[in-house]
Design a protein around this motif. Structure first.
Motif, PDB file in Angstrom:
ATOM      1  N   ASP A  80       1.243  -0.912   0.024  1.00  0.00           N
ATOM      2  CA  ASP A  80       0.203  -0.021   0.050  1.00  0.00           C
ATOM      3  C   ASP A  80       0.721   0.819  -0.069  1.00  0.00           C
ATOM      4  OD1 ASP A  80       0.673   0.107   2.496  1.00  0.00           O
ATOM      5  OD2 ASP A  80      -1.182   0.278   3.766  1.00  0.00           O
ATOM      6  N   PHE A  81       2.239   1.114  -0.292  1.00  0.00           N
ATOM      7  CA  PHE A  81       2.813   2.604  -0.503  1.00  0.00           C
ATOM      8  C   PHE A  81       2.987   3.390  -1.512  1.00  0.00           C
ATOM      9  CE2 PHE A  81       5.619  -0.583   2.288  1.00  0.00           C
ATOM     10  CZ  PHE A  81       5.749  -0.072   2.786  1.00  0.00           C
ATOM     11  N   ASN A  82       2.438   3.370  -2.683  1.00  0.00           N
ATOM     12  CA  ASN A  82       1.542   3.237  -3.942  1.00  0.00           C
ATOM     13  C   ASN A  82       3.051   4.403  -3.930  1.00  0.00           C
ATOM     14  OD1 ASN A  82      -0.525   2.297  -4.513  1.00  0.00           O
ATOM     15  ND2 ASN A  82      -1.191   3.658  -3.058  1.00  0.00           N
ATOM     16  N   LEU A  83       4.342   3.583  -4.073  1.00  0.00           N
ATOM     17  CA  LEU A  83       5.499   4.365  -4.688  1.00  0.00           C
ATOM     18  C   LEU A  83       5.175   4.653  -5.902  1.00  0.00           C
ATOM     19  CD1 LEU A  83       7.757   3.894  -2.333  1.00  0.00           C
ATOM     20  CD2 LEU A  83       6.405   5.360  -2.279  1.00  0.00           C
ATOM     21  N   LEU A  94      12.652  -0.793  -2.721  1.00  0.00           N
ATOM     22  CA  LEU A  94      13.581   0.497  -2.535  1.00  0.00           C
ATOM     23  C   LEU A  94      13.173   1.702  -1.848  1.00  0.00           C
ATOM     24  CD1 LEU A  94      13.441   0.810  -6.792  1.00  0.00           C
ATOM     25  CD2 LEU A  94      15.399   0.138  -4.847  1.00  0.00           C
ATOM     26  N   ILE A  95      12.451   1.241  -0.790  1.00  0.00           N
ATOM     27  CA  ILE A  95      11.516   1.635   0.081  1.00  0.00           C
ATOM     28  C   ILE A  95      13.289   1.702   1.137  1.00  0.00           C
ATOM     29  CG2 ILE A  95       9.414   1.453   0.367  1.00  0.00           C
ATOM     30  CD1 ILE A  95       9.767  -0.261   1.975  1.00  0.00           C
ATOM     31  N   ILE A 141       7.982  -4.662   7.113  1.00  0.00           N
ATOM     32  CA  ILE A 141       7.151  -3.047   7.031  1.00  0.00           C
ATOM     33  C   ILE A 141       7.115  -3.530   5.860  1.00  0.00           C
ATOM     34  CG2 ILE A 141       9.596  -2.123   7.908  1.00  0.00           C
ATOM     35  CD1 ILE A 141      10.931  -2.298   5.471  1.00  0.00           C
ATOM     36  N   ASP A 142       5.691  -4.500   5.301  1.00  0.00           N
ATOM     37  CA  ASP A 142       4.840  -4.779   4.563  1.00  0.00           C
ATOM     38  C   ASP A 142       3.610  -4.048   4.482  1.00  0.00           C
ATOM     39  OD1 ASP A 142       3.994  -5.188   6.598  1.00  0.00           O
ATOM     40  OD2 ASP A 142       3.046  -7.599   5.619  1.00  0.00           O
ATOM     41  N   CYS A 143       3.702  -3.017   4.933  1.00  0.00           N
ATOM     42  CA  CYS A 143       2.366  -1.840   4.807  1.00  0.00           C
ATOM     43  C   CYS A 143       2.673  -0.586   5.642  1.00  0.00           C
ATOM     44  CB  CYS A 143       1.427  -2.411   5.715  1.00  0.00           C
ATOM     45  SG  CYS A 143       1.054  -2.626   7.664  1.00  0.00           S
ATOM     46  N   TRP A 144       2.372   0.512   5.314  1.00  0.00           N
ATOM     47  CA  TRP A 144       2.343   2.136   6.146  1.00  0.00           C
ATOM     48  C   TRP A 144       2.905   2.108   7.142  1.00  0.00           C
ATOM     49  CZ3 TRP A 144       5.404   5.462   5.020  1.00  0.00           C
ATOM     50  CH2 TRP A 144       5.020   7.359   5.277  1.00  0.00           C
TER      51      TRP A 144
END
Length: 298
Positions: A42-45, A51-52, A253-256
């Motif tokens: 759900d990052f929508n990058l 690559l976060i 870290i699989d979600c915001w």
């Protein structure tokens, strides 16, 4: 496929009988698998979620590759889509230095072995278009990386076939330096699972683990039953009763929301101080971490 499996088992038996070379580097091939292609987060990058940043000048995909290096992997296989590969390769490069050997040389700046530090090659494996939106998961990407590493290594020489696979996920953060002291255990015929508070990949966490051909065959059967979740596919890792390696802290870290919790926590990871984009800081010359093409100027 069954003939290929039997041939692989025969090769592993022959390799275990061989006593040539150093066991830590030569006879035992530990292939590091980093599955990148999976469920959309759900990052929508505008770029891929792997690559976060997880630290200053340190990305999640870099930390996953660093885990494989700390575990003593001989090769690293990044499984991603063809459109994602150029950006990830621009960041990672074609090889990674062994962090253990880097530390040994950095303690002695006058050492003449700085040019002979072991390089861990990085290979990029793409998912077939037929698997898009059908088998697009981290579990299937892990199996794709395993079968491709075996086939490509076997085509070069049967003695290069992987004996064991080490899986590292970009979305599970813990102190990878713990694996340095455990690499002699990970580079063995026994299976190991990284766990936190008694939970591991079979409970849905993105923790690292090792598996062999028997687990691969069983997991592939589960995928053919249209199972895509990690805990559903890799429940077979309990077949050989893996030993758990407990880590003091872990963040998924699989979600915001979980990513915010990691950034606000006291536990943080940082890039290895002696490795900066593949360049050893104690070397004066600068060189990009990529192999030159045949006939190209150096």
């Amino acid at each position: 496929m069954e003939e290929e499996n039997l041939e692989g088992v025969r090769i592993l038996k022959e390799k275990r009988k061989s006593r040539k070379g150093k066991y830590a580097i030569g006879d035992f091939h530990l292939a590091g698998i980093v599955p990148v292609t999976g469920e959309k987060l759900d990052f929508n990058l505008p770029w891929h979620d792997s690559l976060i940043p997880v630290g200053q000048d340190y990305l999640a995909i870099e930390h996953a590759a660093y885990e494989c290096a700390c575990a003593g992997a001989n090769t690293i296989w990044i499984v991603c889509k063809e459109g994602t590969t150029p950006l990830i390769r621009h960041r990672l490069g074609d090889w990674l230095h062994d962090p253990v050997e880097v530390d040994l040389v950095s303690k002695n700046p006058r050492s003449t072995k700085s040019d002979s530090i072991r390089r861990i090659p990085i290979y990029y494996v793409k998912i077939k278009p037929i698997d898009f939106e059908r088998r697009e998961s981290l579990g299937w990407s892990t199996l794709v990386g395993a079968i491709n590493s075996f086939r490509m290594s076997f085509r070069i020489s049967k003695w290069l076939a992987p004996d064991k696979y080490f899986v590292s996920f970009p979305y599970g953060i813990y102190d990878a330096n713990i694996l340095r002291k455990k690499r002699h255990m990970l580079r063995s015929t026994k299976s190991y699972v990284i766990s936190h508070e008694g939970k591991s990949v079979v409970d849905g966490l993105h923790t690292s683990f090792t598996f062999d051909r028997d687990v691969f065959v069983y997991a592939r059967r589960e995928v053919r039953k249209y199972k895509t979740e990690l805990d559903e596919i890799f429940k077979s890792v309990t077949l050989d009763e893996p030993t758990k390696i407990e880590v003091p802290w872990y963040h998924q870290i699989d979600c915001w929301e979980s990513y915010r919790e990691y950034l606000a926590s006291e536990e943080q990871v940082s890039k290895h101080k002696e490795i900066a984009n593949g360049i050893l800081t104690f070397q004066k010359q600068e060189a990009r971490r990529s192999f030159k093409l045949i006939g190209a100027e150096t």
